[in-house]
Design an enzyme around this catalytic site. Structure first.
Site, PDB file in Angstrom:
ATOM      1  N   GLY A 486       0.791  -1.220   0.063  1.00  0.00           N
ATOM      2  CA  GLY A 486       0.145   0.096   0.061  1.00  0.00           C
ATOM      3  C   GLY A 486       0.803   1.246   0.030  1.00  0.00           C
ATOM      4  N   ARG A 648      16.066  12.744  -1.510  1.00  0.00           N
ATOM      5  CA  ARG A 648      15.231  13.107  -2.625  1.00  0.00           C
ATOM      6  C   ARG A 648      14.002  12.241  -2.699  1.00  0.00           C
ATOM      7  NH1 ARG A 648      17.165  11.204  -8.446  1.00  0.00           N
ATOM      8  NH2 ARG A 648      16.107  12.781  -9.880  1.00  0.00           N
ATOM      9  N   GLN A 658       2.191   8.741   2.253  1.00  0.00           N
ATOM     10  CA  GLN A 658       2.716   7.785   3.472  1.00  0.00           C
ATOM     11  C   GLN A 658       3.029   8.645   4.678  1.00  0.00           C
ATOM     12  OE1 GLN A 658       4.659   4.345   3.592  1.00  0.00           O
ATOM     13  NE2 GLN A 658       2.648   4.477   2.701  1.00  0.00           N
ATOM     14  N   LYS A 721      16.038   8.370   0.624  1.00  0.00           N
ATOM     15  CA  LYS A 721      16.179   7.786   1.636  1.00  0.00           C
ATOM     16  C   LYS A 721      15.142   6.597   2.036  1.00  0.00           C
ATOM     17  CE  LYS A 721      19.016  11.240   4.130  1.00  0.00           C
ATOM     18  NZ  LYS A 721      19.232  12.097   5.416  1.00  0.00           N
ATOM     19  N   GLY A 722      13.656   7.262   2.114  1.00  0.00           N
ATOM     20  CA  GLY A 722      12.724   6.423   2.582  1.00  0.00           C
ATOM     21  C   GLY A 722      11.763   7.167   3.454  1.00  0.00           C
ATOM     22  N   GLU A 725       8.551   5.321   7.537  1.00  0.00           N
ATOM     23  CA  GLU A 725       8.471   5.227   9.130  1.00  0.00           C
ATOM     24  C   GLU A 725       8.681   6.550   9.686  1.00  0.00           C
ATOM     25  OE1 GLU A 725       9.527   0.401   9.842  1.00  0.00           O
ATOM     26  OE2 GLU A 725      10.402   1.866   8.500  1.00  0.00           O
TER      27      GLU A 725
END
Length: 760
Positions: A486, A648, A658, A721-722, A725
């Site tokens: 998701g 980025r 997210q 990076k992400g 979380e």
């Protein structure tokens, strides 16, 4: 896979044609398939001669099985078999196999392994029948006789039994060694804070129930549709546990309806479904109920002690952070709870510690931002307490102790734009207008409070493979055994490939969710874009170079003396960047080479030696406004500004989604979510969505997400990076601090329910 590709190639309602760039707010490719029902989840795949399994769970918390009474259940028309530890198919010992392949490491529970009962809700039997209704009714008739033993599920009553986790048993890396002398520095400092922070058990509760459909082929091949965060992890598990060769098992998870860490390990419905399929030599489906979703894994109950000391100007002199968390009797589950307190603020004396208490319940497991979600909460509430004692603005205290290098080992950060997060978030929120004293703002019957907190999370990268096939008609198919729970993996990976090859998004398909595809890591740790995304860009670069070589061989080309670095891929062509007039269509390149398709493969390996020279992390600054009705104890979170530095940003739309979703999770952690245990029974009691309170639409108001400019080529070749979380970390602390600012009352446990907010 044909159905999947067709569904994914259908454009979304607002998806346009034309060029796409990295960073664009692209709508989800899989959106149409999901809203029209074309997307099939693990329990929705049809199979001929399909049998249905229903799990029977233990009603005691500790003891052993002494016998079954199965006659009534077996007499139900349509019942095929009842599997228990007495008649299940042979399985291999699986304790050691988990060490390297399963996240997190350790030795998880083995269903139907023997007659011992380790926790309430443990699966003790699987009833298999021709219909789901028959299996469910027969399961209600199964009687299990137990020899009951005393149990204990109380963390706070067993703190005296706390112990250091076993490195061998848990794959555990302890917190860093003490820096300086935290005790002495604390005692000598003029301003001190010491407090305990408690967080209760939380459960993941993804919308999709855990389910497995095992489709048995005529040759005995098992095609398994599993709810998991890694098809290859589940395939590896099944092969090793049941002694099946790799080519006898295929696992697919083309669509996953949420997981948040609950799918990092194969859950028990997978081996039970495979057992039944092997025993009966037919296809079997096992779906857990919502109540059974509370019988494996959770965010652990945790008690933390934080001690901060500072000079009167706010300079930190000592940081001590110690956590005690619960685990099961059969496994040491370990989170990184306290380490973050050694990474955020400049300080010469830091002491960190982590202990466990083993209890009679299932092992905890990773849950969105494991460890950081409650570890950073404790640190950031303590920082707010210190700021109040210093009569200092909470943001000013954080800026006073801003760390330019990692405090524990003096490593530089790969990138760190946290200061910009503070500045941009504070400006957007209007933090400068915040009065310092609590209980300074009120509107009607509601007290208004403003709070803030810092967030941090690891910036991880693993290894992955990807393949890319460019067809003669211009279609590009890129493949890797990634997972989309998701988060937008389908869309982001297709976007990376489309941008690299200069193709319209509708000409690009990204295949994932199949264990036969090129290897990809488990979808977890906010590492999928940095890992799989880098592999996708890498394989596209190889494809670019191949096309460039073919184009240079074409007669009359103007590219013969051009270097690859001078080229760009735009609008389905390759051309010299400074001279677009010499553009060559990709389809013409393949036609001239007489190629129906060209394919490249790529192995993405992290630059470990380069990366280990840096601390790699994402950062955030969270600002929030709460309104508290003191008479009722109710808290409304009316405004949240979350400023994120996560490298980025590949897709502004899915990344925003997210972080917004993570903020909602943070509100739930702060105010609503907790699983309650009746310790007399050793059992979770509010094991449903009517009594386990999650945030709903009425709880959510304004959420403003800012992405601070950052580009990190140490973490990934994409500069990303992400974001999965980092969005939750710090949210609950900001809310807690805002409640204090509104009321002058400090709540040190989550969730901060009305009874705690009203308490004197």
């Amino acid at each position: 896979m044909t159905e999947l590709i067709e569904a994914l190639n259908a454009p979304t309602a607002d998806a346009g044609t034309g060029p796409v760039r990295v960073g664009d707010p692209v709508s989800r490719i899989d959106g149409r398939a999901k809203v029209t029902g074309q997307a099939r989840y693990a329990a929705e795949h049809p199979a001929e001669d399909l049998a249905y399994g229903v799990v029977v769970n233990a009603t005691i918390a500790r003891g052993r099985i002494v016998g079954f009474a199965l006659d009534a259940a077996l007499a139900v028309p349509g019942v095929l078999d009842i599997l228990t530890h007495l008649n299940k198919p042979k399985t291999r010992s699986i304790g050691l196999f988990y060490k390297d392949m399963t996240a997190p490491g350790g030795t998880p529970f083995k269903p139907l392994h023997d007659g011992d009962i380790a926790y309430s809700g443990q699966p003790v039997a699987l009833v298999v029948a021709e219909t789901f209704e028959a299996a469910r009714y027969a399961a209600s008739l199964v009687e299990v006789n137990y020899a009951v033993e005393p149990h204990d599920t109380r963390l706070l009553a067993n703190l005296h039994r706390a112990y250091k986790p076993s490195r061998l048993k848990a794959g555990y890396s302890p917190p860093p060694k003490e820096k300086g002398d935290a005790r002495a520095a604390f005692a000598a400092a003029p301003v001190q804070i010491e407090a305990e922070y408690y967080s209760g058990v939380e459960h993941h509760n993804p919308m999709e129930l855990f389910a497995t459909t095992v489709v048995r082929g005529p040759d005995g091949h098992l095609t398994i549709h599993d709810k998991t965060q890694s098809s290859q992890n589940s395939r590896w598990y099944v092969s090793h546990v049941f002694g099946l060769s790799k080519d006898k098992v295929t696992v697919r998870n083309t669509y996953v309806g949420g997981a948040f860490g609950s799918g990092l390990r194969p859950q028990y419905q997978l081996p039970l479904a495979v057992m039944a399929a092997l025993q009966l030599e037919r296809s079997v489906r096992v779906v857990l109920t919502r109540q059974q979703m509370f019988t494996f894994g959770h965010r652990p109950e945790t008690l933390q002690r934080v001690k901060l000391a500072a000079d009167r100007d706010g300079t930190l002199r000592s940081i001590s952070h110690h956590a005690v968390a619960e685990t099961s009797r059969f496994e040491d589950y370990v989170e990184v709870v306290v380490n973050w307190s050694g990474q955020l603020y400049r300080c010469d004396n830091i002491r960190l510690g982590y202990d466990l208490v083993d209890l009679d319940q299932y092992s905890p497991m990773d849950m969105r931002a494991p460890g950081a979600a409650h570890g950073v909460h404790a640190l950031e509430v303590a920082m707010d307490e210190l700021a109040h004692k210093l009569d200092m603005d909470p943001l000013a205290l954080r800026l006073k102790n801003y760390a330019e290098r990692n405090p524990m080992d003096d490593l530089p950060y790969s990138t760190k734009e946290l200061r910009a997060c503070y500045e941009q978030g504070a400006e957007r929120f209007g933090w400068a207008e915040r009065p310092l004293a609590p209980r300074s703002m009120q509107e009607g019957t509601e007290l208004i409070g403003w709070g803030m907190a810092t967030g941090t999370w690891d910036a991880m990268q693993m290894f992955a493979r990807a393949s890319a096939v460019l067809h003669a008609d211009g279609r590009l198919v890129v493949s890797s055994a990634a997972t989309d729970i998701g988060t937008g993996t389908y869309t982001v990976m297709a976007q990376i490939a489309a941008a690299a090859m200069g193709l319209p998004l509708e000409q690009v398909t990204f295949q994932l969710g199949d264990s036969t595809l090129p290897v990809a890591p488990i979808e977890g740790g906010s590492s999928h874009v940095t890992t799989v995304g880098s592999a996708v860009e890498g394989v596209c670069e190889k494809l670019q170079r191949r096309l460039f070589r073919l184009a240079r061989a074409m007669p009359g080309t103007a590219l013969r003396k051009v270097r690859f670095e001078e080229m760009e891929f735009v609008d389905g062509t390759l051309r010299r960047a400074v001279d677009p007039s010499g553009a060559v269509r990709l389809v013409d390149v393949l036609a001239h080479a007489n190629e129906a398709r060209i394919e490249e493969k790529y192995l993405m390996l992290p630059h470990v030696f380069k990366q280990k020279k840096y601390l790699r992390a994402t950062h955030s600054a969270v600002f929030c406004e709460v309104r508290v009705d003191e008479l009722m104890g109710t808290v409304r979170v009316t405004r949240v500004v979350s400023a994120i530095a996560a490298g980025r940003i590949i897709n502004a739309k899915t990344a925003h989604s997210q972080v917004s979703g993570a903020v909602v999770w943070g509100i739930g952690q702060a105010l609503h979510e907790e699983t309650h245990t009746d310790h007399r029974l050793g059992r979770f009691m509010n094991h449903n969505l009517s009594e386990y309170h999650v945030s709903v639409n009425a709880d959510i108001h304004d959420i403003d997400v800012i992405f601070v400019q950052e580009d990190d080529r140490v973490v990934s070749r994409l500069g990303a990076k992400g974001v999965g979380e980092i969005g939750i970390v710090g949210v609950s602390a900001a809310i807690s601090n805002a409640i204090f600012h509104a009321t002058g009352r400090r709540v040190r446990s989550t969730p901060m329910t009305p009874d705690k907010v009203m308490a004197p």
